[in-house]
Design a protein around this motif. Structure first.
Motif: not given
Length: 130
Positions: A24, A66-68, A94-96, A98-101, A104
């Motif tokens: 991550d 992106t944050p994951q 999970f990936a974050r 524009e609409q949040g977490w 995936q």
């Protein structure tokens, strides 16, 4: 050396957590260091990668954009406890955006983990998707 089931599970869970944090963070070197010198990472649809140098190079190409967050749980030891054990775990990635977490992918790991010089390392890590 006799290793209890509890100690084996704790060691396996520790190396799994270290892997999740390293991947991550995009730290391919730390990911590779969690494998034995001749360790193998097999990723469904991506290939089989053998040896620390190849694993380091491969995971370097997976650097997060992106944050994951890899959440790994339900880990069960599937062999008798010892200096090498097999285990299975569930994965939710999970990936974050524009609409949040958002989830995936969902998958599972089949691991062979060995105690090498006092540290638990992956001898083989197989990722499959559901």
């Amino acid at each position: 050396m006799t290793i209890s089931a509890e100690a084996a599970l704790a060691g396996v869970q520790s190396v799994i957590a270290a892997y999740a944090h390293a991947i991550d963070a995009g730290d391919a070197g730390a990911v590779a260091d969690l494998f034995t010198e001749d360790g193998v990472s097999e990723i469904a649809g991506q290939g089989t990668f053998a040896g620390r140098d190849v694993i380091r190079e491969t995971y370097g190409a997976f650097e997060p954009q992106t944050p994951q967050l890899h959440l790994v749980g339900n880990t069960v030891i599937t062999s008798p406890p010892g200096e090498e054990v097999t285990a299975t775990s569930d994965l939710v990635f999970f990936a974050r955006g524009e609409q949040g977490w958002a989830v995936q992918l969902v998958g599972s790991y089949e691991d062979t983990v060995a105690l090498v010089d006092g540290a638990w390392q992956f001898r083989k890590r197989v990722l499959s998707f559901r």
